[in-house]
Design a protein around this motif. Sequence first.
Motif, short mmCIF file in Angstrom:
data_model
loop_
_atom_site.label_atom_id
_atom_site.label_comp_id
_atom_site.label_asym_id
_atom_site.label_seq_id
_atom_site.Cartn_x
_atom_site.Cartn_y
_atom_site.Cartn_z
N CYS A 161 1.07 -74.63 40.23
CA CYS A 161 2.49 -74.48 40.51
C CYS A 161 2.74 -73.30 41.43
N VAL A 162 4.00 -73.19 41.90
CA VAL A 162 4.39 -72.14 42.83
C VAL A 162 5.64 -71.46 42.28
N VAL A 163 5.65 -70.14 42.32
CA VAL A 163 6.76 -69.33 41.80
C VAL A 163 7.10 -68.26 42.82
N SER A 164 8.19 -67.53 42.56
CA SER A 164 8.60 -66.50 43.53
C SER A 164 7.93 -65.15 43.29
N ASP A 165 7.71 -64.77 42.02
CA ASP A 165 7.39 -63.39 41.68
C ASP A 165 8.39 -62.46 42.38
N HIS A 166 9.67 -62.82 42.28
CA HIS A 166 10.74 -61.98 42.82
C HIS A 166 10.66 -60.62 42.14
N SER A 167 10.30 -59.59 42.91
CA SER A 167 10.06 -58.26 42.33
C SER A 167 10.68 -57.20 43.24
N PRO A 168 12.00 -57.02 43.14
CA PRO A 168 12.71 -56.13 44.04
C PRO A 168 12.72 -54.68 43.56
N CYS A 169 13.16 -53.81 44.43
CA CYS A 169 13.42 -52.42 44.07
C CYS A 169 14.45 -51.87 45.06
N ASP B 167 5.49 -46.16 54.85
CA ASP B 167 4.24 -45.84 54.15
C ASP B 167 3.94 -46.95 53.14
N LEU B 168 3.06 -47.86 53.50
CA LEU B 168 2.74 -48.98 52.62
C LEU B 168 2.00 -48.55 51.37
N MET B 169 1.21 -47.50 51.47
CA MET B 169 0.38 -47.12 50.34
C MET B 169 1.19 -46.56 49.19
N SER B 170 2.31 -45.91 49.46
CA SER B 170 3.12 -45.35 48.38
C SER B 170 4.34 -46.21 48.06
N ALA B 171 4.61 -47.25 48.84
CA ALA B 171 5.77 -48.10 48.62
C ALA B 171 5.59 -48.96 47.38
N TRP B 172 6.72 -49.32 46.75
CA TRP B 172 6.69 -50.27 45.64
C TRP B 172 6.17 -51.61 46.13
N GLY B 173 5.31 -52.23 45.33
CA GLY B 173 4.75 -53.52 45.71
C GLY B 173 5.51 -54.67 45.08
N GLY B 174 6.27 -55.37 45.86
CA GLY B 174 7.01 -56.51 45.36
C GLY B 174 7.80 -57.15 46.48
N ILE B 175 7.92 -58.48 46.44
CA ILE B 175 8.63 -59.22 47.49
C ILE B 175 9.84 -59.91 46.89
N SER B 176 10.96 -59.84 47.59
CA SER B 176 12.20 -60.47 47.14
C SER B 176 12.34 -61.84 47.80
N LEU C 108 16.30 -56.64 50.94
CA LEU C 108 15.07 -56.38 51.68
C LEU C 108 14.13 -57.55 51.45
N THR C 109 13.73 -58.20 52.53
CA THR C 109 12.81 -59.33 52.39
C THR C 109 12.02 -59.50 53.68
N PRO C 110 10.75 -59.89 53.58
CA PRO C 110 9.97 -60.13 54.80
C PRO C 110 10.41 -61.37 55.57
N TYR C 111 11.31 -62.18 54.97
CA TYR C 111 11.71 -63.43 55.59
C TYR C 111 12.93 -63.28 56.50
N GLU C 112 13.51 -62.10 56.55
CA GLU C 112 14.68 -61.90 57.39
C GLU C 112 14.35 -62.22 58.85
N GLY C 113 15.20 -63.01 59.47
CA GLY C 113 15.00 -63.40 60.86
C GLY C 113 14.32 -64.74 61.04
N LEU C 114 13.69 -65.27 59.98
CA LEU C 114 13.05 -66.58 60.08
C LEU C 114 14.08 -67.70 60.10
N THR C 115 13.77 -68.78 60.78
CA THR C 115 14.56 -70.00 60.71
C THR C 115 13.85 -70.98 59.79
N LEU C 116 14.55 -71.39 58.74
CA LEU C 116 13.96 -72.26 57.72
C LEU C 116 14.61 -73.64 57.74
N SER C 117 13.85 -74.62 57.28
CA SER C 117 14.33 -76.00 57.18
C SER C 117 14.60 -76.35 55.73
N GLY C 118 15.62 -77.19 55.52
CA GLY C 118 15.97 -77.63 54.18
C GLY C 118 16.91 -76.67 53.51
#
Length: 458
Positions: free
Chosen positions: A316-324, A335-344, A418-428
């Motif tokens: 299965c596929v899930v989000s693991d939505h883990s914001p901060c 600074d990626l090494m000290s940043a919180w690890g999680g994707i919204s 905050l999300t890495p997907y900002e700016g993407l064009t998505l379908s559906g």
Amino acid sequence: MPSHRAFTSHNVVLPGHHQPVPATVIVDVSAGKITNVIQARSTKDQLPDTDLIDVGDRFILPGLVDAHVHLNEPGRTDWEGFWTGTRAAISGGVTTVVDMPLNSIPPTTTVDNLDTKRSAAQGQCWCDVGFWGGVIPGNQTDLRPLLKAGVRGFKCFLIESGVEEFPCVNENDVVLAMDQIKDTSTVLCFHAELERPDTHKFDLHGKNLSSYDTFLTSRPEQLEVDAIELITRLHQRYPSLRLHIVHLSASSALPIVSAAKASGLPLTVETCFHYLTLTAEDIPMGRPEFKCCPPIREGSNREMLWEALMDGTIDCVVSDHSPCVSELKKMDTGDLMSAWGGISTLGLGLSLLWTESRRHGVNIEQIVDWLCVQTAKHAGLEKRKGQLDVGYDGDIVIWDPQAEFEVTKELLKFKNKLTPYEGLTLSGRVEQTFLRGQLVYDCSAGGFVGENPVGQLL
């Protein structure tokens, strides 16, 4: 107002069919349950005492079940909360989320803590919400009371979690927990990264802390391989207990999973939208919004995850939505090494997977299986969630597979945008979401419907 509502379309995703079919799904709104499924389109003349919603060629899907979400309330409600998180979920067709036991304070490791979390959630949930319990050192005697109190299962970490109130477990802790729940039908979930005593410690001296390559090198696939080897070895001692690997990212661990499944062990595995849609090669310098643990890996790894998903090795596929909050993401320094690890991700998952799936020849029935059927089964909700069938909750999504949209901050419904997907064009695009037959989200009418959320605590 009629007590029944019918949804009809040329394209309805029903269990047992390999493509969308003309059908009508009838929901008793007062009971919130599907009472009939007619495998043909219906007209108002045929259903005179029913509120008929005819969506033409748009698709009718079951509500999605996201079995891995961090809502963080109480305690870290500035990161996320029940109100904002469940609104984000419902906007993306997710009618059920299962909340992880950590990042809130207190964590869901005792019945009292579960009660505290439920009290915080009351009256705030726009979708239905279930809860995972947590396994930490020394709380094994809390597990059965938590099960009795209604948690959907348990999660533990084999590596430090990042928050001090939810410490990781060692092998002995895992055995104690498994012994407590071995004769139940519950599931024990693992954050599967393990640092062995002989593991080479990554030296940051002279490394570029804003480079994604630096972070990726610090979390090698071997951490996941070692963890899953331990899990499957322990599983042989408790072969009737359901175990689950959360957010698998390392393709090199797939042979271990395949062997365990082939031996008959009840092991399931999830991966996440980000591992299936993003690649390490494409991550720009100084962009901590891409950081998560385990990390996004190379494009070749992504393709192997897709293959494993399509052949059933991954369930299965899930989000693991883990914001901060943005300060913890180190957006100012990169600074990626000290940043919180999680994707919204909440609200975007169905569109992300549909957009990427076109490269792999995946159809909507497979996606519904991964996002609805299997996630509901994983969380022990398979008798009421994840399918359009008689007796199931009337959780309905009206979806336009042809629509396209750009991900903007204004579109995002979760709290910290905050999300890495900002700016993407998505379908559906999700056009409408119904929870137990009630309209709760309408894209064309400005969004959320009503002032009082109707989500339930499961």
